[in-house]
Design a protein around this motif. Structure first.
Motif, PDB file in Angstrom:
ATOM      1  N   GLU A 146       0.835  -1.193   0.000  1.00  0.00           N
ATOM      2  CA  GLU A 146       0.000   0.000   0.000  1.00  0.00           C
ATOM      3  C   GLU A 146       0.878   1.253   0.000  1.00  0.00           C
ATOM      4  OE1 GLU A 146      -2.812  -0.108   3.181  1.00  0.00           O
ATOM      5  OE2 GLU A 146      -3.992  -1.736   2.264  1.00  0.00           O
ATOM      6  N   ILE A 147       0.476   2.223  -0.826  1.00  0.00           N
ATOM      7  CA  ILE A 147       1.238   3.461  -0.972  1.00  0.00           C
ATOM      8  C   ILE A 147       0.276   4.632  -0.784  1.00  0.00           C
ATOM      9  CG2 ILE A 147       2.742   4.822  -2.472  1.00  0.00           C
ATOM     10  CD1 ILE A 147       3.112   2.216  -4.146  1.00  0.00           C
ATOM     11  N   ALA A 148       0.549   5.494   0.160  1.00  0.00           N
ATOM     12  CA  ALA A 148      -0.273   6.690   0.343  1.00  0.00           C
ATOM     13  C   ALA A 148      -0.132   7.595  -0.869  1.00  0.00           C
ATOM     14  CB  ALA A 148       0.148   7.427   1.606  1.00  0.00           C
ATOM     15  N   ALA A 149      -1.226   8.252  -1.240  1.00  0.00           N
ATOM     16  CA  ALA A 149      -1.178   9.129  -2.414  1.00  0.00           C
ATOM     17  C   ALA A 149      -0.102  10.194  -2.267  1.00  0.00           C
ATOM     18  CB  ALA A 149      -2.547   9.774  -2.630  1.00  0.00           C
ATOM     19  N   GLY A 150       0.116  10.658  -1.046  1.00  0.00           N
ATOM     20  CA  GLY A 150       1.140  11.673  -0.824  1.00  0.00           C
ATOM     21  C   GLY A 150       2.551  11.185  -1.068  1.00  0.00           C
ATOM     22  N   ASP A 151       2.732   9.867  -1.062  1.00  0.00           N
ATOM     23  CA  ASP A 151       4.055   9.287  -1.309  1.00  0.00           C
ATOM     24  C   ASP A 151       4.200   8.744  -2.726  1.00  0.00           C
ATOM     25  OD1 ASP A 151       4.754   9.740   1.376  1.00  0.00           O
ATOM     26  OD2 ASP A 151       3.886   7.822   2.002  1.00  0.00           O
ATOM     27  N   MET A 152       3.108   8.670  -3.445  1.00  0.00           N
ATOM     28  CA  MET A 152       3.111   8.020  -4.755  1.00  0.00           C
ATOM     29  C   MET A 152       3.850   8.830  -5.809  1.00  0.00           C
ATOM     30  SD  MET A 152       2.176   5.521  -6.730  1.00  0.00           S
ATOM     31  CE  MET A 152       1.557   5.095  -8.374  1.00  0.00           C
ATOM     32  N   PHE A 153       3.579  10.126  -5.872  1.00  0.00           N
ATOM     33  CA  PHE A 153       4.080  10.954  -6.967  1.00  0.00           C
ATOM     34  C   PHE A 153       5.372  11.643  -6.537  1.00  0.00           C
ATOM     35  CE2 PHE A 153      -0.576  10.812  -6.879  1.00  0.00           C
ATOM     36  CZ  PHE A 153      -0.771  10.015  -7.995  1.00  0.00           C
ATOM     37  N   GLN A 154       6.470  11.290  -7.189  1.00  0.00           N
ATOM     38  CA  GLN A 154       7.780  11.702  -6.706  1.00  0.00           C
ATOM     39  C   GLN A 154       8.511  12.665  -7.630  1.00  0.00           C
ATOM     40  OE1 GLN A 154       9.863   8.054  -5.739  1.00  0.00           O
ATOM     41  NE2 GLN A 154       8.655   7.816  -3.857  1.00  0.00           N
ATOM     42  N   GLY A 155       8.009  12.892  -8.805  1.00  0.00           N
ATOM     43  CA  GLY A 155       8.639  13.809  -9.746  1.00  0.00           C
ATOM     44  C   GLY A 155       7.964  13.698 -11.092  1.00  0.00           C
ATOM     45  N   PHE A 156       8.534  14.348 -12.082  1.00  0.00           N
ATOM     46  CA  PHE A 156       7.929  14.336 -13.409  1.00  0.00           C
ATOM     47  C   PHE A 156       7.920  12.908 -13.967  1.00  0.00           C
ATOM     48  CE2 PHE A 156       8.156  14.864 -18.076  1.00  0.00           C
ATOM     49  CZ  PHE A 156       6.971  15.542 -18.260  1.00  0.00           C
ATOM     50  N   LEU A 157       6.732  12.352 -14.159  1.00  0.00           N
ATOM     51  CA  LEU A 157       6.530  10.992 -14.654  1.00  0.00           C
ATOM     52  C   LEU A 157       7.232   9.952 -13.769  1.00  0.00           C
ATOM     53  CD1 LEU A 157       6.941  11.494 -18.525  1.00  0.00           C
ATOM     54  CD2 LEU A 157       4.930  11.903 -17.087  1.00  0.00           C
ATOM     55  N   GLU A 158       7.405  10.256 -12.491  1.00  0.00           N
ATOM     56  CA  GLU A 158       8.061   9.344 -11.560  1.00  0.00           C
ATOM     57  C   GLU A 158       7.127   9.014 -10.399  1.00  0.00           C
ATOM     58  OE1 GLU A 158      11.649  11.130 -10.240  1.00  0.00           O
ATOM     59  OE2 GLU A 158      12.678  10.877 -12.148  1.00  0.00           O
ATOM     60  N   THR A 159       7.049   7.726 -10.063  1.00  0.00           N
ATOM     61  CA  THR A 159       6.209   7.292  -8.954  1.00  0.00           C
ATOM     62  C   THR A 159       6.999   6.383  -8.013  1.00  0.00           C
ATOM     63  OG1 THR A 159       5.396   5.209  -9.921  1.00  0.00           O
ATOM     64  CG2 THR A 159       4.242   7.253 -10.548  1.00  0.00           C
ATOM     65  N   ALA A 160       6.353   6.002  -6.923  1.00  0.00           N
ATOM     66  CA  ALA A 160       6.962   5.100  -5.951  1.00  0.00           C
ATOM     67  C   ALA A 160       6.843   3.639  -6.365  1.00  0.00           C
ATOM     68  CB  ALA A 160       6.309   5.305  -4.583  1.00  0.00           C
ATOM     69  N   LEU A 161       6.211   3.356  -7.507  1.00  0.00           N
ATOM     70  CA  LEU A 161       6.078   1.975  -7.960  1.00  0.00           C
ATOM     71  C   LEU A 161       7.437   1.413  -8.369  1.00  0.00           C
ATOM     72  CD1 LEU A 161       2.892   2.279 -10.212  1.00  0.00           C
ATOM     73  CD2 LEU A 161       3.045   1.058  -8.029  1.00  0.00           C
ATOM     74  N   ASP A 162       7.703   0.187  -7.946  1.00  0.00           N
ATOM     75  CA  ASP A 162       8.900  -0.499  -8.400  1.00  0.00           C
ATOM     76  C   ASP A 162       8.706  -0.992  -9.827  1.00  0.00           C
ATOM     77  OD1 ASP A 162      10.103  -0.101  -5.948  1.00  0.00           O
ATOM     78  OD2 ASP A 162       9.498  -2.055  -5.142  1.00  0.00           O
ATOM     79  N   GLU A 163       9.804  -1.304 -10.502  1.00  0.00           N
ATOM     80  CA  GLU A 163       9.730  -1.742 -11.897  1.00  0.00           C
ATOM     81  C   GLU A 163       8.945  -3.041 -12.053  1.00  0.00           C
ATOM     82  OE1 GLU A 163      13.723  -2.013 -13.235  1.00  0.00           O
ATOM     83  OE2 GLU A 163      13.933   0.152 -13.594  1.00  0.00           O
ATOM     84  N   GLU A 164       8.890  -3.854 -11.001  1.00  0.00           N
ATOM     85  CA  GLU A 164       8.213  -5.149 -11.084  1.00  0.00           C
ATOM     86  C   GLU A 164       6.829  -5.123 -10.447  1.00  0.00           C
ATOM     87  OE1 GLU A 164      11.023  -7.737  -9.231  1.00  0.00           O
ATOM     88  OE2 GLU A 164      12.324  -7.843 -11.007  1.00  0.00           O
ATOM     89  N   GLU A 165       6.305  -3.919 -10.173  1.00  0.00           N
ATOM     90  CA  GLU A 165       5.002  -3.786  -9.530  1.00  0.00           C
ATOM     91  C   GLU A 165       3.935  -3.311 -10.504  1.00  0.00           C
ATOM     92  OE1 GLU A 165       5.494  -2.921  -4.814  1.00  0.00           O
ATOM     93  OE2 GLU A 165       5.847  -1.222  -6.154  1.00  0.00           O
ATOM     94  N   LEU A 166       2.724  -3.758 -10.238  1.00  0.00           N
ATOM     95  CA  LEU A 166       1.536  -3.377 -11.005  1.00  0.00           C
ATOM     96  C   LEU A 166       0.544  -2.724 -10.058  1.00  0.00           C
ATOM     97  CD1 LEU A 166      -0.426  -3.645 -13.502  1.00  0.00           C
ATOM     98  CD2 LEU A 166      -1.047  -5.888 -12.566  1.00  0.00           C
ATOM     99  N   LEU A 167       0.060  -1.539 -10.405  1.00  0.00           N
ATOM    100  CA  LEU A 167      -0.984  -0.885  -9.634  1.00  0.00           C
ATOM    101  C   LEU A 167      -2.286  -1.648  -9.845  1.00  0.00           C
ATOM    102  CD1 LEU A 167      -1.739   1.557  -7.854  1.00  0.00           C
ATOM    103  CD2 LEU A 167      -2.231   2.817  -9.954  1.00  0.00           C
ATOM    104  N   THR A 168      -2.927  -2.081  -8.758  1.00  0.00           N
ATOM    105  CA  THR A 168      -4.117  -2.926  -8.883  1.00  0.00           C
ATOM    106  C   THR A 168      -5.402  -2.246  -8.446  1.00  0.00           C
ATOM    107  OG1 THR A 168      -3.699  -3.911  -6.700  1.00  0.00           O
ATOM    108  CG2 THR A 168      -2.808  -5.066  -8.643  1.00  0.00           C
ATOM    109  N   GLU A 169      -5.344  -1.409  -7.410  1.00  0.00           N
ATOM    110  CA  GLU A 169      -6.570  -0.758  -6.960  1.00  0.00           C
ATOM    111  C   GLU A 169      -6.260   0.532  -6.228  1.00  0.00           C
ATOM    112  OE1 GLU A 169      -8.138  -3.996  -4.548  1.00  0.00           O
ATOM    113  OE2 GLU A 169      -7.627  -2.919  -2.711  1.00  0.00           O
ATOM    114  N   ILE A 170      -7.286   1.365  -6.130  1.00  0.00           N
ATOM    115  CA  ILE A 170      -7.199   2.640  -5.426  1.00  0.00           C
ATOM    116  C   ILE A 170      -8.288   2.657  -4.374  1.00  0.00           C
ATOM    117  CG2 ILE A 170      -7.284   5.157  -5.654  1.00  0.00           C
ATOM    118  CD1 ILE A 170      -6.700   3.017  -8.734  1.00  0.00           C
ATOM    119  N   ARG A 171      -7.909   2.888  -3.123  1.00  0.00           N
ATOM    120  CA  ARG A 171      -8.843   2.907  -2.005  1.00  0.00           C
ATOM    121  C   ARG A 171      -9.043   4.362  -1.574  1.00  0.00           C
ATOM    122  NH1 ARG A 171      -9.313  -2.432  -0.442  1.00  0.00           N
ATOM    123  NH2 ARG A 171     -10.583  -1.763   1.338  1.00  0.00           N
TER     124      ARG A 171
END
Length: 276
Positions: A146-171
């Motif tokens: 789980e990633i808080a929205a405040g931590d997700m967006f880290q820069g221009f076209l950059e997120t906290a997702l790892d290269e091997e991760e898939l975003l599955t749902e938004i709560r």
């Protein structure tokens, strides 16, 4: 333009998509609705050697209520967010913003997960989920994260997702009963926002004001939020909305013009939210 040559992999499940990401590593890109990735590929700004199509994963296209939250699958199209009764009733800010994205073709093909994972600071939904205090759920080879929205967006076209991760749902916490507004300024209705503002006020929670296209990622208008907490008026809070931001300058607008727009749109958003 024509994209560079690539191999196509069709994923029919979340596990299959994660396995393909693990196998191909940073050479691979995920394809959801295609309205973010394909233009970049055609302009040769992105040239993955492997494209993993996750469109067939129907289990990621859903909207459901779970207690005090609304859970949205990552492959839910923008058009569904705009018309879904649960979203309209419990998350009207999200429904409104989704209805303003692009044109009908984009809204029917583009997905919330694709938009959030792409993380364009001019995009509508990253700022909206930030305002709503959402939690993003990713699946990778090590399981669910789980990633808080405040931590997700880290820069221009950059997120906290790892290269091997898939975003599955938004709560998303339900916001029914709170005042809300989404103000978007564009040259044409289907364009990216020059500036946009998402506002959520009232209830037992602190006010939330977020800005689109005012930096390299969606940002909170922290000075405006603090002003509201201190009891200042919408106009007074809006006057400091751009404080601490570094908006881009481009062929569409200068940095100073964007700061002016942020103040104007924040005032409109707060006044409309206060009237609901």
């Amino acid at each position: 333009m024509i994209p560079a040559a690539f191999e196509y992999v069709r994923a029919n499940s979340v596990d299959g998509a994660v396995a393909a990401l693990v196998e191909h590593g940073d050479e691979a890109k995920l394809l959801a609705g295609g309205h973010s990735l394909l233009p970049l590929m055609k302009l040769r700004l992105a040239f993955p050697s492997i494209v993993i199509d996750i469109g067939p994963i129907k289990e990621l296209d859903f909207v459901r209520e779970e207690g005090d939250e609304v859970v949205v699958g990552a492959l839910t199209p923008h058009a569904e967010l705009a018309r879904n009764d649960v979203v309209r009733q419990q998350l009207p800010l999200l429904a409104r913003a989704a209805s303003l994205i692009g044109d009908p073709q984009v809204r029917h093909r583009g997905t919330i997960g694709g938009s959030l994972a792409h993380a364009d600071p001019a995009s509508d939904l990253p700022a909206v989920v930030l305002a709503l205090g959402a939690t993003l759920v990713a699946q990778g080879p090590d399981g669910r994260r789980e990633i808080a929205a405040g931590d997700m967006f880290q820069g221009f076209l950059e997120t906290a997702l790892d290269e091997e991760e898939l975003l599955t749902e938004i709560r998303l916490p339900k916001s029914a009963g709170r005042g809300w507004s989404y103000q978007k300024f564009t040259r044409r209705s289907q364009d990216w926002a020059i500036v946009a503002v998402a506002a959520l006020i009232g209830g037992d929670l602190a006010p939330s004001v977020t800005l689109v296209n005012m930096g390299t990622r969606p940002v909170r208008a922290e000075a405006a939020e603090a002003a509201l907490v201190a009891g200042e008026s919408p106009s007074e809070a809006a006057a400091v909305a751009a404080d601490g931001t570094e908006p881009p300058a481009d062929l569409v607008a200068s940095s100073e013009y964007r700061k002016h727009l942020a103040a104007v749109l924040t005032r409109r958003a707060l006044e409309e939210a206060g009237s609901r």
